[in-house]
Design a protein around this motif. Structure first.
Motif, PDB file in Angstrom:
ATOM      1  N   LEU A   1       0.825  -1.214   0.000  1.00 47.51           N
ATOM      2  CA  LEU A   1       0.000   0.000   0.000  1.00 47.51           C
ATOM      3  C   LEU A   1       0.856   1.261   0.000  1.00 47.51           C
ATOM      4  O   LEU A   1       0.517   2.261  -0.631  1.00 47.51           O
ATOM      5  N   LEU A   2       1.967   1.217   0.730  1.00 41.08           N
ATOM      6  CA  LEU A   2       2.845   2.390   0.840  1.00 41.08           C
ATOM      7  C   LEU A   2       3.841   2.499  -0.309  1.00 41.08           C
ATOM      8  O   LEU A   2       4.373   3.575  -0.580  1.00 41.08           O
ATOM      9  N   GLY A   3       4.139   1.368  -0.943  1.00 43.93           N
ATOM     10  CA  GLY A   3       5.206   1.347  -1.939  1.00 43.93           C
ATOM     11  C   GLY A   3       6.579   1.392  -1.296  1.00 43.93           C
ATOM     12  O   GLY A   3       7.552   1.850  -1.903  1.00 43.93           O
ATOM     13  N   TRP A   4       6.678   0.914  -0.043  1.00 39.98           N
ATOM     14  CA  TRP A   4       7.937   0.924   0.695  1.00 39.98           C
ATOM     15  C   TRP A   4       8.673  -0.411   0.554  1.00 39.98           C
ATOM     16  O   TRP A   4       8.075  -1.439   0.236  1.00 39.98           O
ATOM     17  N   SER A   5       9.968  -0.370   0.822  1.00 34.44           N
ATOM     18  CA  SER A   5      10.756  -1.598   0.883  1.00 34.44           C
ATOM     19  C   SER A   5      10.264  -2.454   2.048  1.00 34.44           C
ATOM     20  O   SER A   5       9.726  -1.932   3.034  1.00 34.44           O
ATOM     21  N   GLN A   6      10.470  -3.770   1.954  1.00 32.50           N
ATOM     22  CA  GLN A   6      10.090  -4.644   3.055  1.00 32.50           C
ATOM     23  C   GLN A   6      11.153  -5.713   3.289  1.00 32.50           C
ATOM     24  O   GLN A   6      11.846  -6.144   2.359  1.00 32.50           O
ATOM     25  N   ALA A   7      11.271  -6.111   4.556  1.00 32.78           N
ATOM     26  CA  ALA A   7      12.151  -7.217   4.935  1.00 32.78           C
ATOM     27  C   ALA A   7      11.403  -8.014   5.992  1.00 32.78           C
ATOM     28  O   ALA A   7      11.066  -7.484   7.048  1.00 32.78           O
ATOM     29  N   THR A   8      11.119  -9.273   5.703  1.00 33.60           N
ATOM     30  CA  THR A   8      10.300 -10.082   6.598  1.00 33.60           C
ATOM     31  C   THR A   8      11.155 -11.105   7.368  1.00 33.60           C
ATOM     32  O   THR A   8      12.263 -11.421   6.969  1.00 33.60           O
ATOM     33  N   PHE A   9      10.596 -11.599   8.481  1.00 33.77           N
ATOM     34  CA  PHE A   9      11.225 -12.654   9.300  1.00 33.77           C
ATOM     35  C   PHE A   9      12.627 -12.262   9.767  1.00 33.77           C
ATOM     36  O   PHE A   9      13.573 -13.053   9.682  1.00 33.77           O
ATOM     37  N   ALA A  10      12.752 -11.046  10.263  1.00 30.67           N
ATOM     38  CA  ALA A  10      14.075 -10.533  10.636  1.00 30.67           C
ATOM     39  C   ALA A  10      14.579 -11.144  11.941  1.00 30.67           C
ATOM     40  O   ALA A  10      13.856 -11.194  12.936  1.00 30.67           O
ATOM     41  N   SER A  11      15.831 -11.608  11.925  1.00 36.84           N
ATOM     42  CA  SER A  11      16.484 -12.082  13.149  1.00 36.84           C
ATOM     43  C   SER A  11      17.612 -11.144  13.569  1.00 36.84           C
ATOM     44  O   SER A  11      18.223 -11.317  14.614  1.00 36.84           O
ATOM     45  N   LYS A  12      17.881 -10.114  12.727  1.00 30.70           N
ATOM     46  CA  LYS A  12      18.874  -9.094  13.070  1.00 30.70           C
ATOM     47  C   LYS A  12      18.589  -7.848  12.233  1.00 30.70           C
ATOM     48  O   LYS A  12      18.313  -7.959  11.031  1.00 30.70           O
ATOM     49  N   VAL A  13      18.630  -6.689  12.876  1.00 26.15           N
ATOM     50  CA  VAL A  13      18.366  -5.433  12.182  1.00 26.15           C
ATOM     51  C   VAL A  13      19.468  -4.437  12.523  1.00 26.15           C
ATOM     52  O   VAL A  13      19.753  -4.189  13.688  1.00 26.15           O
ATOM     53  N   GLU A  14      20.092  -3.870  11.481  1.00 22.55           N
ATOM     54  CA  GLU A  14      21.124  -2.849  11.664  1.00 22.55           C
ATOM     55  C   GLU A  14      20.797  -1.659  10.771  1.00 22.55           C
ATOM     56  O   GLU A  14      20.455  -1.833   9.602  1.00 22.55           O
ATOM     57  N   ILE A  15      20.898  -0.455  11.335  1.00 24.34           N
ATOM     58  CA  ILE A  15      20.640   0.760  10.561  1.00 24.34           C
ATOM     59  C   ILE A  15      21.969   1.303  10.055  1.00 24.34           C
ATOM     60  O   ILE A  15      22.893   1.552  10.824  1.00 24.34           O
ATOM     61  N   GLU A  16      22.070   1.465   8.731  1.00 24.95           N
ATOM     62  CA  GLU A  16      23.283   1.979   8.101  1.00 24.95           C
ATOM     63  C   GLU A  16      22.908   3.172   7.220  1.00 24.95           C
ATOM     64  O   GLU A  16      22.588   3.016   6.039  1.00 24.95           O
ATOM     65  N   GLY A  17      22.908   4.352   7.831  1.00 24.62           N
ATOM     66  CA  GLY A  17      22.550   5.557   7.084  1.00 24.62           C
ATOM     67  C   GLY A  17      21.101   5.518   6.641  1.00 24.62           C
ATOM     68  O   GLY A  17      20.191   5.415   7.468  1.00 24.62           O
TER      69      GLY A  17
END
Length: 253
Positions: free
Chosen positions: A138-154
């Motif tokens: 609906l948003l047209g955003w990127s998605q990542a499912t079933f995450a076991s680790k999340v890191e923000i890089e910029g």
């Protein structure tokens, strides 16, 4: 960056679910309710991102009955900054379907403009595993499912996903939708001082009409029934007897 976390009020995972005598659904009368475990993990991850300096604000959102404000207070006690409750049902037995939830969340996101949405991969009551993916579409955003680790890089999020063959690491451009899995983290317990503070944190109430969304069900539940009981095990006296039973009774050999 603002992080938005949708949370759902479900039957506590320690409670044995009972089906109504007429088979019309699950009996929720006098049943302990709590935050969906996957959503609790999402809240914890959002708070950790704030503690690390990657996020500035954590907003929890719940869609359902008025009693869901208890679930939001739990999120606030864990460390969320404020909450939004969209009262979309009066009957606790009415479950708002994923598409309606995704449309309401889109309205909330349009108003709040978060840089990241962290959601549980599914709710343990209906196991739909659909809201995050629908919201992304609906948003047209990127998605990542079933995450076991999340890191923000910029301007990107590096996400390790749990897939059938092992682990897959992808990089998605933010704003993005990330749905979390069980092994991402272990949620903290809310301390008594934080529980008291949560009572004073902002909790806004909205309705689906505020976002122009119709929550009328599109699906009809025909019947609900408990799984068939497993038969008791049988003790055998020898390997030969076991093999014979596997051949003649179980039919697996």
């Amino acid at each position: 960056m603002k992080v938005l976390v949708p949370v759902k009020r479900v039957i506590d995972y320690n409670v044995k679910v009972r089906v109504k005598s007429d088979g019309s659904g699950v009996d929720l009368a006098n049943v302990k309710m709590s935050m969906n475990p996957f959503d609790e993990i999402a809240v914890e991850e959002a708070i950790r991102l704030k503690e690390s300096g990657a996020a500035e604000e954590v907003v929890a959102v719940s869609i359902g009955v008025k009693q869901a404000q208890e679930t939001l207070r739990t999120a606030l006690a864990m460390g969320a900054d404020r909450a939004i409750l969209v009262v979309a049902a009066e009957d606790v037995h009415q479950d708002i379907e994923p598409l309606a939830v995704a449309k309401i969340l889109k309205g909330v996101i349009d108003a709040e403009q978060p840089g990241l949405v962290l959601a549980g991969k599914q709710a343990i009551d209906n196991d739909m595993n659909a809201t995050g993916q629908m919201l992304s579409a609906l948003l047209g955003w990127s998605q990542a499912t079933f995450a076991s680790k999340v890191e923000i890089e910029g301007e990107h999020a590096k996400v390790t996903r749990e897939v059938d063959g092992g682990l897959q690491t992808i990089k998605v451009k933010m704003p993005a939708i990330v749905t979390v899995d069980l092994r991402l983290n272990e949620p903290r317990y809310a301390s008594l001082p934080n529980i008291m503070k949560a009572k004073k944190k902002p909790l806004d109430e909205k309705t689906p009409g505020d976002y122009g969304v119709d929550v009328a069900p599109r699906l009809e539940i025909l019947k609900t029934e408990e799984p068939a009981e497993r038969k008791a095990g049988v003790m055998v006296g020898s390997v030969d007897e076991l093999i014979e039973k596997l051949k003649t009774e179980a039919g697996v050999l």
